[in-house]
Design a protein around this motif. Structure first.
Motif, PDB file in Angstrom:
ATOM      1  N   LEU A  80      51.810  84.525  31.040  1.00 14.78           N
ATOM      2  CA  LEU A  80      52.563  85.540  31.783  1.00 14.78           C
ATOM      3  C   LEU A  80      51.971  86.933  31.589  1.00 14.78           C
ATOM      4  CD1 LEU A  80      56.222  84.358  31.028  1.00 14.78           C
ATOM      5  CD2 LEU A  80      55.061  84.291  33.245  1.00 14.78           C
ATOM      6  N   LEU A  81      51.718  87.280  30.346  1.00 17.35           N
ATOM      7  CA  LEU A  81      51.236  88.621  30.033  1.00 17.35           C
ATOM      8  C   LEU A  81      49.806  88.844  30.519  1.00 17.35           C
ATOM      9  CD1 LEU A  81      52.530  88.925  26.345  1.00 17.35           C
ATOM     10  CD2 LEU A  81      53.561  89.947  28.383  1.00 17.35           C
ATOM     11  N   ALA A  85      48.092  91.355  33.333  1.00 13.56           N
ATOM     12  CA  ALA A  85      47.142  92.388  32.906  1.00 13.56           C
ATOM     13  C   ALA A  85      45.817  92.252  33.641  1.00 13.56           C
ATOM     14  CB  ALA A  85      46.922  92.305  31.397  1.00 13.56           C
ATOM     15  N   LEU A  86      45.356  91.029  33.821  1.00 15.94           N
ATOM     16  CA  LEU A  86      44.094  90.806  34.520  1.00 15.94           C
ATOM     17  C   LEU A  86      44.203  91.214  35.981  1.00 15.94           C
ATOM     18  CD1 LEU A  86      41.201  89.654  34.243  1.00 15.94           C
ATOM     19  CD2 LEU A  86      42.123  87.450  35.003  1.00 15.94           C
ATOM     20  N   LEU A 140      51.381  93.806  23.426  1.00 17.24           N
ATOM     21  CA  LEU A 140      52.028  92.492  23.393  1.00 17.24           C
ATOM     22  C   LEU A 140      50.993  91.373  23.468  1.00 17.24           C
ATOM     23  CD1 LEU A 140      55.058  93.180  25.760  1.00 17.24           C
ATOM     24  CD2 LEU A 140      55.161  92.733  23.299  1.00 17.24           C
ATOM     25  N   ILE A 141      49.983  91.562  24.292  1.00 10.59           N
ATOM     26  CA  ILE A 141      48.922  90.557  24.415  1.00 10.59           C
ATOM     27  C   ILE A 141      48.196  90.400  23.097  1.00 10.59           C
ATOM     28  CG2 ILE A 141      46.674  90.093  25.474  1.00 10.59           C
ATOM     29  CD1 ILE A 141      47.817  91.334  28.059  1.00 10.59           C
ATOM     30  N   SER A 186      43.482  82.815  38.728  1.00 10.97           N
ATOM     31  CA  SER A 186      43.592  81.358  38.803  1.00 10.97           C
ATOM     32  C   SER A 186      42.801  80.685  37.684  1.00 10.97           C
ATOM     33  CB  SER A 186      43.097  80.877  40.170  1.00 10.97           C
ATOM     34  OG  SER A 186      43.136  79.452  40.240  1.00 10.97           O
ATOM     35  N   ILE A 187      41.600  81.168  37.429  1.00 16.55           N
ATOM     36  CA  ILE A 187      40.769  80.615  36.353  1.00 16.55           C
ATOM     37  C   ILE A 187      41.435  80.844  34.998  1.00 16.55           C
ATOM     38  CG2 ILE A 187      38.583  80.858  35.108  1.00 16.55           C
ATOM     39  CD1 ILE A 187      37.302  81.566  37.845  1.00 16.55           C
ATOM     40  N   LEU A 188      41.946  82.042  34.780  1.00 22.51           N
ATOM     41  CA  LEU A 188      42.592  82.366  33.509  1.00 22.51           C
ATOM     42  C   LEU A 188      43.823  81.495  33.291  1.00 22.51           C
ATOM     43  CD1 LEU A 188      42.950  84.102  30.976  1.00 22.51           C
ATOM     44  CD2 LEU A 188      44.196  85.760  32.386  1.00 22.51           C
TER      45      LEU A 188
END
Length: 221
Positions: A80-81, A85-86, A140-141, A186-188
């Motif tokens: 989620l985070l 961010a990305l 948070l990440i 999508s890759i992440l």
């Protein structure tokens, strides 16, 4: 002092020197580090917030046990985070940060010290999220990367996942260089979900009962 203690304990837990369930007694740690109990208590609270240590009101602090539910929770929050961010970061990522991410991948390929893999993995990911414009989100990440550190090392070493992980990392970096945010996210997302699923399957099958190899040892790519 609390940060110093937290760093030492985090490394010992991630490397397997302190095994799951090990009691972390404040008096013993204060004597070991030569500090008062206050920074020890603060360090344990910090590690509790990262999910690395469990603190019971009457039983005290222990190294958190590894289980499938914990892994799933950490990686679900990471997804989620980090995807958000990305998404925010890709359109404005600087060439310098993209190069920094690539250098981290090259270092992972060359690094023989397993103890460095978690930190390099974190450097790679955070380099790609750096331009998101939300420092609280980045904080948070980073906290969840710390909580996942020992699992990342197990995934990359004991489960021989490094080659696959690195291939996915390079695909992610390529999408970022092309400013293709949709593909990058999508890759992440797939990268995090498959890593989580691999770890959960391993722990359910007893595959995480082995201690991660010593940080100073050699590792095969």
């Amino acid at each position: 002092m609390a940060e110093q203690v937290a760093n030492v304990l985090r490394e010992a837990i991630a490397s397997g020197t302190l095994k799951a369930g090990t009691a972390l007694r404040q008096d013993d740690l204060a004597e070991q580090f030569g500090f008062s109990r206050m920074p020890i208590r603060d360090a344990l609270r910090q590690l509790e917030a990262e999910g690395i240590v469990s603190i019971h009101p009457t039983k005290g602090a222990h190294v958190a046990r590894m289980d499938g539910a914990e892994i799933s929770e950490i990686y679900a929050v990471r997804e989620l985070l980090e995807c958000e961010a990305l998404r925010l970061s890709v359109p404005v990522l600087s060439g310098g940060k993209l190069d920094e991410a690539e250098q981290a991948l090259d270092q992972i390929d060359a690094e023989r010290n397993i103890g460095r893999w978690g930190a390099l993995n974190r450097t790679f990911h955070l380099s790609l999220y750096n331009a998101c414009g939300n420092r609280r989100l980045l904080g948070l990440i980073e906290a969840h990367h710390n909580a996942a550190d020992r699992y990342v090392r197990i995934l990359l070493s004991n489960l021989d996942y490094r080659a696959r992980s690195q291939s996915e990392h390079r695909d992610l970096l390529a999408a970022c260089r092309q400013r293709d945010g949709k593909t990058a996210v999508s890759i992440l997302r797939r990268h995090l979900r498959e890593g989580s699923e691999t770890l959960v399957k391993a722990i359910e099958g007893g595959g995480l009962s082995r201690k991660i190899r010593a940080p100073t040892g050699n590792a095969e790519g």
